[in-house]
Scaffold this active site. Structure first.
Site, mmCIF file in Angstrom:
data_model
loop_
_atom_site.group_PDB
_atom_site.id
_atom_site.type_symbol
_atom_site.label_atom_id
_atom_site.label_comp_id
_atom_site.label_asym_id
_atom_site.label_seq_id
_atom_site.Cartn_x
_atom_site.Cartn_y
_atom_site.Cartn_z
ATOM 1 N N ALA A 213 0.816 -1.222 -0.099
ATOM 2 C CA ALA A 213 -0.006 0.115 0.094
ATOM 3 C C ALA A 213 0.876 1.069 -0.033
ATOM 4 O O ALA A 213 1.967 1.294 0.775
ATOM 5 C CB ALA A 213 -0.751 0.213 1.269
ATOM 6 N N PRO A 214 0.485 2.318 -0.789
ATOM 7 C CA PRO A 214 -0.922 2.630 -1.591
ATOM 8 C C PRO A 214 -0.918 2.042 -2.949
ATOM 9 O O PRO A 214 -1.771 2.167 -3.622
ATOM 10 C CB PRO A 214 -0.974 4.120 -1.555
ATOM 11 C CG PRO A 214 0.372 4.540 -1.471
ATOM 12 C CD PRO A 214 1.286 3.675 -0.797
ATOM 13 N N GLY A 215 0.432 0.962 -3.232
ATOM 14 C CA GLY A 215 0.340 0.628 -4.343
ATOM 15 C C GLY A 215 0.985 0.946 -5.620
ATOM 16 O O GLY A 215 0.785 0.647 -6.808
ATOM 17 N N LYS A 217 4.390 0.846 -6.639
ATOM 18 C CA LYS A 217 5.035 -0.065 -7.192
ATOM 19 C C LYS A 217 4.306 -1.205 -7.835
ATOM 20 O O LYS A 217 4.516 -1.881 -8.757
ATOM 21 C CB LYS A 217 6.206 -0.556 -6.106
ATOM 22 C CG LYS A 217 6.928 0.621 -5.505
ATOM 23 C CD LYS A 217 8.097 0.185 -4.929
ATOM 24 C CE LYS A 217 9.037 1.362 -4.052
ATOM 25 N NZ LYS A 217 7.982 2.172 -3.052
ATOM 26 N N ASP A 235 -1.148 -6.076 2.180
ATOM 27 C CA ASP A 235 -0.587 -5.117 3.117
ATOM 28 C C ASP A 235 -1.318 -5.499 4.540
ATOM 29 O O ASP A 235 -2.522 -5.944 4.280
ATOM 30 C CB ASP A 235 -0.819 -3.680 2.620
ATOM 31 C CG ASP A 235 0.003 -2.754 3.538
ATOM 32 O OD1 ASP A 235 0.717 -2.284 2.958
ATOM 33 O OD2 ASP A 235 -0.490 -2.376 4.602
ATOM 34 N N ASP A 291 9.199 -4.234 -0.366
ATOM 35 C CA ASP A 291 9.563 -2.715 -0.097
ATOM 36 C C ASP A 291 9.059 -2.496 1.382
ATOM 37 O O ASP A 291 7.824 -2.401 1.569
ATOM 38 C CB ASP A 291 8.484 -2.107 -0.945
ATOM 39 C CG ASP A 291 8.850 -0.467 -1.163
ATOM 40 O OD1 ASP A 291 10.068 -0.113 -1.057
ATOM 41 O OD2 ASP A 291 7.739 0.153 -1.063
ATOM 42 N N CYS A 341 12.958 3.353 1.941
ATOM 43 C CA CYS A 341 13.253 4.849 1.776
ATOM 44 C C CYS A 341 13.910 5.350 2.914
ATOM 45 O O CYS A 341 13.463 6.412 3.571
ATOM 46 C CB CYS A 341 11.835 5.532 1.589
ATOM 47 S SG CYS A 341 10.594 5.093 3.062
HETATM 48 C C1 LIG Z 1 7.092 1.443 2.432
HETATM 49 S S1 LIG Z 1 5.343 1.034 2.747
HETATM 50 C C2 LIG Z 1 5.077 0.583 1.107
HETATM 51 C C3 LIG Z 1 4.860 1.492 0.020
HETATM 52 C C4 LIG Z 1 4.372 0.557 -1.305
HETATM 53 N N1 LIG Z 1 5.150 -0.585 -1.827
HETATM 54 C C5 LIG Z 1 4.364 1.680 -2.577
HETATM 55 O O1 LIG Z 1 5.336 1.573 -3.304
HETATM 56 O O2 LIG Z 1 3.218 2.303 -2.745
HETATM 57 C C6 LIG Z 1 5.412 -0.180 3.620
HETATM 58 C C7 LIG Z 1 3.970 -0.887 3.771
HETATM 59 O O3 LIG Z 1 4.030 -2.128 4.691
HETATM 60 C C8 LIG Z 1 3.110 -2.266 5.296
HETATM 61 N N2 LIG Z 1 3.372 -3.291 6.165
HETATM 62 C C9 LIG Z 1 3.965 -3.030 7.423
HETATM 63 N N3 LIG Z 1 3.998 -4.208 8.193
HETATM 64 C C10 LIG Z 1 3.311 -5.255 7.427
HETATM 65 C C11 LIG Z 1 3.468 -6.604 7.348
HETATM 66 N N4 LIG Z 1 3.609 -7.447 8.598
HETATM 67 N N5 LIG Z 1 2.451 -7.379 6.355
HETATM 68 C C12 LIG Z 1 2.143 -6.585 5.161
HETATM 69 N N6 LIG Z 1 2.454 -5.437 5.152
HETATM 70 C C13 LIG Z 1 2.922 -4.540 5.991
HETATM 71 C C14 LIG Z 1 2.507 -0.962 5.748
HETATM 72 O O4 LIG Z 1 1.318 -0.711 5.973
HETATM 73 C C15 LIG Z 1 2.926 0.126 4.648
HETATM 74 O O5 LIG Z 1 1.872 0.191 3.812
#
Ligand SMILES: C[S@@+](CC[C@H](N)C(=O)[O-])C[C@H]1O[C@@H](n2cnc3c(N)ncnc32)[C@H](O)[C@@H]1O
Length: 426
Positions: A213-215, A217, A235, A291, A341
């Protein structure tokens, strides 16, 4: 930590390390000098984005990246009427956003729609909601016109929505993409677009995006596959799943399936059980993107962090749990990309050293494109492995960036802080 610090200091020298740290703080507090958008090449060719009436430059090496110059800091005169917004909202304003009502913490007592006000960002999270004045640490981000009365913002049962202050004289002027060609361009930081290319998905493959999330990538991966194949996006936070689905829908992508799930538990304990959603049997995916949730210290602009050292250090164990699941879910011969990041060794090079040690089946792979710097010494990785890592370190060229080097030449170095590692499972 002491050993790591010694290794870093030996590698770059004490003075250079101090100098680089101060440059890092300085450049992180400013926004990059351009806005980056990704063109939906599955729906159009990037040249058709010229219909938008702002200056647009194609990235010289990455076909689906368009760069739009940002003007600033501009000389803007502060006014006596002050609106205070949260630090996250203030950072968004510095990158071209208007002020949305939920971000407003304080305003003049008698503010009416149509009033011209100066907007300040509350750096330490000290301003109380509904304040009429604020003396804490704050930074001026520009002037705007109130779209709502103070009473609409603070005194309603329902939280106010929509634009609260329309920025008319922002400190940094960025092109606004509010509602512009929503299916054809997607706002995304340059290193995030690089991640999709480094993963290298091919049409027909099955891909897992573990923390999606938010998607941004997820949608890029689906677009690179020409929407042919399957992109599974997970997510942990339920209401963020809607954002993934909305983005996929807006970009006309059918191959994305989003599920709310804790990815540390995404490997099925019964490998024979085939289900459409998670958990999945081991070796289910051709490529996996991790990510990872991280301390986010590479985000720009960031003018102050209220996080404790304990909070910053809390991500490494979670990232390792996710990594375990990622390796199990990947097919032999498959590709795993790990990205963050943030700028810390602990969440980047140290995780790579740990992964190579823990999973002998993994080997580091070269990345394409590789437009960032190499990995940082200090985690015990030899130079030939550091060269395979991609670290976006905006502080390395900060002084040159401030000069007038033409875009897009400086785009590759004037980014957020970011890290990418690519592994092959043998
Ligand atoms: C860096 S952000 C992702 C950004 C996303 N890849 C993008 O490019 O739009 C990290 C995400 O990991 C999720 N997250 C954290 N722990 C998690 C878990 N154990 N399982 C799945 N998602 C998780 C968070 O809710 C957050 O949305």
């Amino acid at each position: 930590i002491t050993k790591m610090r010694r290794l870093v200091l030996t590698a770059v020298g004490h003075q250079e390390a101090e100098h680089r740290f101060h440059k890092l703080l300085s450049c992180l507090s400013h926004p990059p000098s351009y806005t980056c958008v990704r063109a939906s090449t599955h729906l159009m060719c990037s040249s058709s984005a010229e219909e938008v009436s702002v200056q647009i430059l194609p990235h010289p090496r990455i076909a689906d990246v368009l760069i739009l110059p940002v003007e600033g800091p501009r000389p803007v005169k502060q006014l006596s009427s002050e609106v205070v917004v949260g630090a996250q909202c203030g950072s968004a304003v510095l990158r071209g956003a208007h002020v949305f009502a939920p971000g407003i913490l304080g305003s003049p007592k008698y503010m009416k729609a149509g009033d011209l006000v100066s907007v300040f960002s509350d750096l330490e999270g000290r301003c109380t909601r509904g304040a009429t004045s604020f003396q804490g640490k704050k930074v001026f981000v520009g002037n705007g016109v109130a779209e709502m009365d103070r009473s609409t913002i603070f005194c309603t049962d329902e939280p106010a929505r929509g634009i609260g202050i329309r920025m008319v004289e922002p400190l940094y002027r960025s092109p606004s993409f509010d509602g512009v060609l929503p299916s054809l361009v997607f706002l995304q930081n340059l290193p995030s677009v690089v991640v999709g290319h480094v993963l290298g998905p091919r049409p027909g493959e099955r891909i897992l995006d573990m923390c999606a999330a938010p998607g941004g990538k997820t949608c890029h991966i689906a677009a690179l596959m020409g929407d042919q194949g399957e992109v599974v996006a997970l997510d942990r936070i339920r209401n963020k799943i809607d954002r993934i689905r909305q983005n996929a829908q807006m970009l006309h992508l059918q191959s994305v399936q989003a599920h709310c799930f804790n990815s540390t538990q995404a490997v099925s304990s019964d490998p024979a059980q085939e289900t459409e959603g998670p958990p999945f049997p081991p070796e289910s995916f051709d490529r996996v993107l991790l990510d990872a949730p991280c301390s986010g210290l590479g985000q720009r602009p960031n003018m102050g962090s209220t996080w404790s050292l304990k909070e910053i250090c809390s991500y490494q164990p979670l990232q390792r749990k996710l990594f375990h699941a990622a390796v199990r879910l990947l097919k032999k011969g498959g590709v795993l990309v790990y990205s963050t990041c943030t700028v810390t060794l602990a969440e980047n090079e140290e995780q790579v050293a740990w992964a190579l040690d823990t999973f002998p089946c993994l080997s580091l792979q070269p990345q394409e494109p590789h437009i960032g710097a190499e990995g940082m010494p200090g985690a015990g990785l030899p130079p030939e492995q550091l060269r395979l890592l991609q670290r976006f370190s905006p502080e390395l060229s900060w002084e040159q960036t401030e000069t007038t080097a033409p875009l897009p030449c400086r785009a590759d170095s004037d980014t957020i802080g970011f890290f990418i590692a690519k592994f092959l499972k043998n």
